[in-house]
Design an enzyme around this catalytic site. Structure first.
Site, PDB file in Angstrom:
ATOM      1  N   THR A  24      -6.872  -8.704   3.980  1.00  0.00           N
ATOM      2  CA  THR A  24      -6.772  -7.297   4.336  1.00  0.00           C
ATOM      3  C   THR A  24      -6.101  -7.202   5.702  1.00  0.00           C
ATOM      4  O   THR A  24      -6.704  -6.837   6.689  1.00  0.00           O
ATOM      5  CB  THR A  24      -8.166  -6.625   4.373  1.00  0.00           C
ATOM      6  OG1 THR A  24      -9.032  -7.417   5.205  1.00  0.00           O
ATOM      7  CG2 THR A  24      -8.764  -6.520   3.003  1.00  0.00           C
ATOM      8  N   GLY A  25      -4.820  -7.623   5.756  1.00  0.00           N
ATOM      9  CA  GLY A  25      -4.013  -7.397   6.941  1.00  0.00           C
ATOM     10  C   GLY A  25      -4.008  -5.892   7.119  1.00  0.00           C
ATOM     11  O   GLY A  25      -3.529  -5.169   6.252  1.00  0.00           O
ATOM     12  N   THR A  26      -4.558  -5.374   8.183  1.00  0.00           N
ATOM     13  CA  THR A  26      -5.159  -4.061   8.090  1.00  0.00           C
ATOM     14  C   THR A  26      -5.241  -3.349   9.417  1.00  0.00           C
ATOM     15  O   THR A  26      -4.902  -3.921  10.450  1.00  0.00           O
ATOM     16  CB  THR A  26      -6.587  -4.224   7.513  1.00  0.00           C
ATOM     17  OG1 THR A  26      -7.159  -2.962   7.297  1.00  0.00           O
ATOM     18  CG2 THR A  26      -7.467  -4.991   8.471  1.00  0.00           C
ATOM     19  N   THR A  27      -5.720  -2.120   9.375  1.00  0.00           N
ATOM     20  CA  THR A  27      -6.092  -1.390  10.583  1.00  0.00           C
ATOM     21  C   THR A  27      -7.471  -0.783  10.356  1.00  0.00           C
ATOM     22  O   THR A  27      -7.659  -0.010   9.414  1.00  0.00           O
ATOM     23  CB  THR A  27      -5.088  -0.273  10.902  1.00  0.00           C
ATOM     24  OG1 THR A  27      -3.778  -0.822  11.026  1.00  0.00           O
ATOM     25  CG2 THR A  27      -5.456   0.438  12.202  1.00  0.00           C
TER      26      THR A  27
END
Length: 224
Positions: A24-27
């Protein structure tokens, strides 16, 4: 022959990407206001350069008014959240009262620290309880635990430190907090290739949890 080689090359790139761990490369973000918490996240899940899910729900409840926001390996963070939810359910049954945010955060810290060499998991634990009111704990890679008035995480957070430093203030109203969180996640989506999709956010206070969604065509375009 050139066409076949190009096709095979592209096919191999796809296969290589699929062999990458799903992340979950994410913010993710949580902000405290007087009386409650606003949490928010994007919804993109990636495997290498491929987007494997555009609408992942990264706001994961572990108790009625306690949420975890997940970044890192999707498998690792999902499993940790499920285990913490299980333990909190047992503890609340034994004690006869709901768990606290501090209790949940320390469970996350314990698992992230003990298994730090095997897991890729960064967690924000946020929520409301009758003992401490609204609380936010950041559990970064390695298993530290830090209580903060606001926390950001994931690959998109690297684009947000200046915005957050300039716009965060103590004792914001609920409406100011919602605007702060949704604007920040929208800015990260605009810049970070691993963040995208829709914006999910939730408001947590003594009355319960109020969840909302901002769909992709409603996310503010900061380049027009």
């Amino acid at each position: 022959m050139e066409t076949v080689e190009l096709y095979n090359s592209q096919e191999q790139i796809v296969l290589d990407d699929l062999s990458e761990p799903v992340k979950t490369g994410t913010t993710i973000m949580a902000v405290q206001y007087k009386g409650g918490i606003v949490i928010g996240a994007d919804s993109r899940t990636t495997s290498g350069a491929l987007i494997v899910n555009r609408v992942t729900d990264k706001l994961t409840p572990v108790a009625d008014k306690i949420f975890s926001l997940r970044s890192g390996s999707a498998a690792d963070t999902q499993e940790i959240a499920a285990i913490v939810r299980y333990y909190l359910n047992i503890l609340s049954t034994e004690q006869g009262k709901p768990p606290t945010v501090k209790m949940a955060a320390n469970l996350f810290r314990q698992f992230c620290y003990v298994y730090k060499n095997y897991l890729l998991a960064s967690i924000i634990c946020a929520g409301y309880d009758e003992t401490d009111g609204p609380s936010i704990y950041s559990i970064p890679l390695g298993g530290a635990i830090i209580k903060q008035p606001y926390a950001i995480g994931g690959s998109g957070s690297t684009y947000l430190y200046g915005y957050c430093d300039a716009n965060f203030k103590e004792d914001m109203t609920k409406e100011e907090c919602v605007s702060f969180v949704t604007n920040a996640v929208g800015l990260a989506i605009a810049r970070d290739g691993s963040s995208g999709g829709i914006i999910r956010y939730a408001i947590i206070d003594s009355d319960g949890v109020e969840r909302h969604t901002i769909y992709g065509d409603q996310v503010k375009n900061y380049f027009k």
